[in-house]
Design a protein around this motif. Structure first.
Motif, PDB file in Angstrom:
ATOM      1  N   ARG A  78       4.677   4.290   9.369  1.00  0.00           N
ATOM      2  CA  ARG A  78       3.988   5.583   9.266  1.00  0.00           C
ATOM      3  C   ARG A  78       4.811   6.688   9.918  1.00  0.00           C
ATOM      4  O   ARG A  78       4.939   7.795   9.378  1.00  0.00           O
ATOM      5  CB  ARG A  78       2.615   5.501   9.933  1.00  0.00           C
ATOM      6  N   ILE A  79       5.359   6.385  11.088  1.00  0.00           N
ATOM      7  CA  ILE A  79       6.142   7.383  11.811  1.00  0.00           C
ATOM      8  C   ILE A  79       7.444   7.689  11.072  1.00  0.00           C
ATOM      9  O   ILE A  79       7.873   8.843  10.982  1.00  0.00           O
ATOM     10  CB  ILE A  79       6.433   6.889  13.243  1.00  0.00           C
ATOM     11  N   CYS A  80       8.076   6.655  10.522  1.00  0.00           N
ATOM     12  CA  CYS A  80       9.336   6.853   9.796  1.00  0.00           C
ATOM     13  C   CYS A  80       9.127   7.649   8.515  1.00  0.00           C
ATOM     14  O   CYS A  80       9.959   8.460   8.126  1.00  0.00           O
ATOM     15  CB  CYS A  80       9.964   5.500   9.462  1.00  0.00           C
ATOM     16  N   GLY A  81       8.014   7.402   7.855  1.00  0.00           N
ATOM     17  CA  GLY A  81       7.753   8.090   6.599  1.00  0.00           C
ATOM     18  C   GLY A  81       8.191   7.266   5.395  1.00  0.00           C
ATOM     19  O   GLY A  81       8.789   6.193   5.527  1.00  0.00           O
ATOM     20  N   PHE A  82       7.906   7.797   4.214  1.00  0.00           N
ATOM     21  CA  PHE A  82       8.190   7.096   2.967  1.00  0.00           C
ATOM     22  C   PHE A  82       8.923   8.037   2.014  1.00  0.00           C
ATOM     23  O   PHE A  82       8.787   9.260   2.105  1.00  0.00           O
ATOM     24  CB  PHE A  82       6.888   6.613   2.313  1.00  0.00           C
ATOM     25  N   ASP A  83       9.694   7.454   1.099  1.00  0.00           N
ATOM     26  CA  ASP A  83      10.376   8.276   0.112  1.00  0.00           C
ATOM     27  C   ASP A  83       9.416   8.602  -1.031  1.00  0.00           C
ATOM     28  O   ASP A  83       8.230   8.265  -0.987  1.00  0.00           O
ATOM     29  CB  ASP A  83      11.648   7.585  -0.392  1.00  0.00           C
ATOM     30  N   ASP A  84       9.938   9.265  -2.061  1.00  0.00           N
ATOM     31  CA  ASP A  84       9.088   9.693  -3.174  1.00  0.00           C
ATOM     32  C   ASP A  84       8.447   8.529  -3.913  1.00  0.00           C
ATOM     33  O   ASP A  84       7.428   8.695  -4.590  1.00  0.00           O
ATOM     34  CB  ASP A  84       9.907  10.533  -4.161  1.00  0.00           C
ATOM     35  N   GLU A  85       9.032   7.354  -3.784  1.00  0.00           N
ATOM     36  CA  GLU A  85       8.491   6.183  -4.467  1.00  0.00           C
ATOM     37  C   GLU A  85       7.577   5.360  -3.561  1.00  0.00           C
ATOM     38  O   GLU A  85       7.151   4.268  -3.922  1.00  0.00           O
ATOM     39  CB  GLU A  85       9.643   5.311  -4.975  1.00  0.00           C
ATOM     40  N   GLY A  86       7.300   5.886  -2.357  1.00  0.00           N
ATOM     41  CA  GLY A  86       6.419   5.187  -1.435  1.00  0.00           C
ATOM     42  C   GLY A  86       7.082   4.037  -0.708  1.00  0.00           C
ATOM     43  O   GLY A  86       6.401   3.150  -0.188  1.00  0.00           O
ATOM     44  N   THR A  87       8.406   4.060  -0.655  1.00  0.00           N
ATOM     45  CA  THR A  87       9.159   2.989  -0.012  1.00  0.00           C
ATOM     46  C   THR A  87       9.654   3.437   1.355  1.00  0.00           C
ATOM     47  O   THR A  87      10.085   4.581   1.528  1.00  0.00           O
ATOM     48  CB  THR A  87      10.365   2.583  -0.880  1.00  0.00           C
ATOM     49  N   VAL A  88       9.594   2.541   2.312  1.00  0.00           N
ATOM     50  CA  VAL A  88      10.100   2.840   3.653  1.00  0.00           C
ATOM     51  C   VAL A  88      11.624   2.860   3.610  1.00  0.00           C
ATOM     52  O   VAL A  88      12.241   1.977   3.000  1.00  0.00           O
ATOM     53  CB  VAL A  88       9.620   1.775   4.662  1.00  0.00           C
ATOM     54  N   PRO A  89      12.264   3.854   4.219  1.00  0.00           N
ATOM     55  CA  PRO A  89      13.733   3.876   4.243  1.00  0.00           C
ATOM     56  C   PRO A  89      14.299   2.592   4.842  1.00  0.00           C
ATOM     57  O   PRO A  89      13.718   2.017   5.769  1.00  0.00           O
ATOM     58  CB  PRO A  89      14.045   5.088   5.130  1.00  0.00           C
ATOM     59  N   ALA A  90      15.416   2.162   4.308  1.00  0.00           N
ATOM     60  CA  ALA A  90      16.032   0.921   4.791  1.00  0.00           C
ATOM     61  C   ALA A  90      16.345   0.993   6.280  1.00  0.00           C
ATOM     62  O   ALA A  90      16.306  -0.019   6.987  1.00  0.00           O
ATOM     63  CB  ALA A  90      17.305   0.637   3.996  1.00  0.00           C
ATOM     64  N   SER A  91      16.625   2.197   6.767  1.00  0.00           N
ATOM     65  CA  SER A  91      16.964   2.361   8.185  1.00  0.00           C
ATOM     66  C   SER A  91      15.776   2.095   9.098  1.00  0.00           C
ATOM     67  O   SER A  91      15.939   1.933  10.309  1.00  0.00           O
ATOM     68  CB  SER A  91      17.494   3.777   8.436  1.00  0.00           C
ATOM     69  N   CYS A  92      14.566   2.051   8.524  1.00  0.00           N
ATOM     70  CA  CYS A  92      13.357   1.844   9.325  1.00  0.00           C
ATOM     71  C   CYS A  92      12.865   0.405   9.296  1.00  0.00           C
ATOM     72  O   CYS A  92      11.838   0.094   9.898  1.00  0.00           O
ATOM     73  CB  CYS A  92      12.239   2.763   8.842  1.00  0.00           C
ATOM     74  N   GLU A  93      13.554  -0.446   8.583  1.00  0.00           N
ATOM     75  CA  GLU A  93      13.157  -1.845   8.582  1.00  0.00           C
ATOM     76  C   GLU A  93      13.471  -2.466   9.942  1.00  0.00           C
ATOM     77  O   GLU A  93      14.509  -2.195  10.533  1.00  0.00           O
ATOM     78  CB  GLU A  93      13.878  -2.611   7.472  1.00  0.00           C
ATOM     79  N   VAL A  94      12.557  -3.289  10.430  1.00  0.00           N
ATOM     80  CA  VAL A  94      12.717  -3.916  11.739  1.00  0.00           C
ATOM     81  C   VAL A  94      13.051  -5.387  11.545  1.00  0.00           C
ATOM     82  O   VAL A  94      12.406  -6.078  10.744  1.00  0.00           O
ATOM     83  CB  VAL A  94      11.437  -3.782  12.588  1.00  0.00           C
ATOM     84  N   GLU A  95      14.038  -5.839  12.260  1.00  0.00           N
ATOM     85  CA  GLU A  95      14.463  -7.231  12.137  1.00  0.00           C
ATOM     86  C   GLU A  95      13.349  -8.167  12.588  1.00  0.00           C
ATOM     87  O   GLU A  95      12.704  -7.947  13.614  1.00  0.00           O
ATOM     88  CB  GLU A  95      15.708  -7.468  12.990  1.00  0.00           C
ATOM     89  N   VAL A  96      13.127  -9.205  11.807  1.00  0.00           N
ATOM     90  CA  VAL A  96      12.120 -10.205  12.139  1.00  0.00           C
ATOM     91  C   VAL A  96      12.802 -11.338  12.903  1.00  0.00           C
ATOM     92  O   VAL A  96      13.726 -11.964  12.385  1.00  0.00           O
ATOM     93  CB  VAL A  96      11.448 -10.764  10.868  1.00  0.00           C
ATOM     94  N   PRO A  97      12.373 -11.595  14.129  1.00  0.00           N
ATOM     95  CA  PRO A  97      13.027 -12.646  14.909  1.00  0.00           C
ATOM     96  C   PRO A  97      12.732 -14.027  14.341  1.00  0.00           C
ATOM     97  O   PRO A  97      11.616 -14.317  13.920  1.00  0.00           O
ATOM     98  CB  PRO A  97      12.414 -12.483  16.304  1.00  0.00           C
ATOM     99  N   ALA A  98      13.739 -14.855  14.301  1.00  0.00           N
ATOM    100  CA  ALA A  98      13.562 -16.242  13.866  1.00  0.00           C
ATOM    101  C   ALA A  98      13.238 -17.076  15.094  1.00  0.00           C
ATOM    102  O   ALA A  98      14.084 -17.306  15.953  1.00  0.00           O
ATOM    103  CB  ALA A  98      14.831 -16.748  13.197  1.00  0.00           C
ATOM    104  N   VAL A  99      11.983 -17.506  15.182  1.00  0.00           N
ATOM    105  CA  VAL A  99      11.525 -18.216  16.375  1.00  0.00           C
ATOM    106  C   VAL A  99      10.908 -19.542  15.964  1.00  0.00           C
ATOM    107  O   VAL A  99      10.021 -19.581  15.109  1.00  0.00           O
ATOM    108  CB  VAL A  99      10.481 -17.386  17.152  1.00  0.00           C
ATOM    109  N   ALA A 100      11.386 -20.592  16.560  1.00  0.00           N
ATOM    110  CA  ALA A 100      10.763 -21.890  16.323  1.00  0.00           C
ATOM    111  C   ALA A 100       9.459 -21.960  17.110  1.00  0.00           C
ATOM    112  O   ALA A 100       9.289 -21.270  18.117  1.00  0.00           O
ATOM    113  CB  ALA A 100      11.702 -23.006  16.760  1.00  0.00           C
ATOM    114  N   ILE A 101       8.526 -22.780  16.651  1.00  0.00           N
ATOM    115  CA  ILE A 101       7.266 -22.940  17.371  1.00  0.00           C
ATOM    116  C   ILE A 101       7.549 -23.589  18.718  1.00  0.00           C
ATOM    117  O   ILE A 101       8.176 -24.640  18.798  1.00  0.00           O
ATOM    118  CB  ILE A 101       6.272 -23.781  16.558  1.00  0.00           C
ATOM    119  N   LEU A 102       7.108 -22.938  19.764  1.00  0.00           N
ATOM    120  CA  LEU A 102       7.395 -23.390  21.115  1.00  0.00           C
ATOM    121  C   LEU A 102       6.157 -24.015  21.741  1.00  0.00           C
ATOM    122  O   LEU A 102       5.028 -23.662  21.393  1.00  0.00           O
ATOM    123  CB  LEU A 102       7.857 -22.206  21.975  1.00  0.00           C
ATOM    124  N   PRO A 103       6.344 -24.922  22.683  1.00  0.00           N
ATOM    125  CA  PRO A 103       5.174 -25.444  23.398  1.00  0.00           C
ATOM    126  C   PRO A 103       4.542 -24.342  24.230  1.00  0.00           C
ATOM    127  O   PRO A 103       5.239 -23.563  24.881  1.00  0.00           O
ATOM    128  CB  PRO A 103       5.778 -26.545  24.282  1.00  0.00           C
TER     129      PRO A 103
END
Length: 282
Positions: A78-103
């Motif tokens: 929401r803060i980054c905003g969207f382009d005319d096609e309603g898509t979030v700019p690539a620069s606003c994508e947040v990396e998803v951490p790869a985490v194994a299930i931990l005890p």
């Protein structure tokens, strides 16, 4: 002669169009790409980490952290905003951490750590994101053990915040009185309600110190609530009183402009949420 008359305007038009195109290209090239707020992005990644770590041992807590991660990502977009096609700019994508299930030997610790990070970083998130983040702090509070009423921080309140503190003091005194009235009709919930009453008095005393308030709310201060006549109506009164206080502290934290006051209000909102969960569990 006619050729000159037609040719000159064409040159000017071409020149103007070309200049406008170059200006547009220049502005586009110089416009920086939006970036996600670093603090919100870290909170999002932490929430995903927690949800994966708790997925097997504590699915209820994992589900809450998944929901909170989704809320944070939506806020980032929401803060980054969207382009005319309603898509979030690539620069606003947040990396998803790869985490194994931990005890998760101590699942409460995940929420405690998250709450510490929230309080430490409230001043680093966008102002209009504070309400959401504090709401998540409140949601987590029901799953962690209560702490003592925090020590009075150094405060330099604005006039609006000082008035809010005075109002909250009145509300806390009144809440304690109202719960005392309800207690007589709900003896099975005595321990939890008495704990909540004590906590209201502690918060009111803290606010007294801040505001130099030396008067207590008179009985019947919350006149909208009917006097309870049985256990069911008593519990309705308790729920209304506690919910009103929770909303008041949440609103105060969201509106705060002084960082230490914002943190204190968030802590009080979380403490009230814990009181509610204890009464519900009685």
């Amino acid at each position: 002669m006619l050729g000159l008359l037609h040719c000159e305007p064409m040159r000017r038009r071409i020149s103007v169009v070309l200049g406008f195109s170059l200006l547009t290209a220049s502005l586009t090239a110089c416009t920086p790409s939006p970036k996600p707020n670093e603090t919100l992005a870290q909170m999002y990644q932490d929430a995903l980490f927690d949800s994966q770590a708790l997925a097997t041992s504590q699915p209820e807590l994992a589900s809450l952290r998944t929901e909170q991660a989704e809320e944070l990502l939506a806020e980032i977009h929401r803060i980054c905003g969207f382009d005319d096609e309603g898509t979030v700019p690539a620069s606003c994508e947040v990396e998803v951490p790869a985490v194994a299930i931990l005890p998760a030997d101590d699942p409460e610790q995940y929420f405690s750590d998250s709450q510490v990070k929230i309080l430490d970083n409230l001043d680093d998130i966008p102002k209009d994101s504070v309400t959401l983040v504090i709401e998540q702090f409140i949601e987590q509070s029901s799953f962690v053990q209560g702490a003592d009423t925090p020590a009075l921080p150094d405060l330099d309140l604005s006039d609006e915040e000082f008035a809010t503190a005075q109002d909250l003091a009145d509300r806390e005194f009144s809440a304690a009185w109202s719960l005392g009235v309800a207690l007589s009709q709900a003896p099975e919930y005595q321990d939890a309600i008495e704990t909540a009453i004590d906590n209201h008095h502690e918060r009111a005393s803290l606010l007294q110190t801040i505001t130099d308030l030396d008067t207590f709310a008179e009985p019947g201060y919350i006149s909208e609530l009917p006097a309870p006549t049985d256990q069911a109506s008593a519990l309705e009164t308790v729920d209304a009183v506690q919910s009103n206080m929770l909303q008041a502290w949440h609103a105060a934290a969201s509106a705060a402009t002084t960082d230490s006051w914002r943190v204190l209000c968030a802590q009080m909102a979380g403490a009230t949420a814990r009181d509610i969960s204890l009464i519900d569990a009685s």
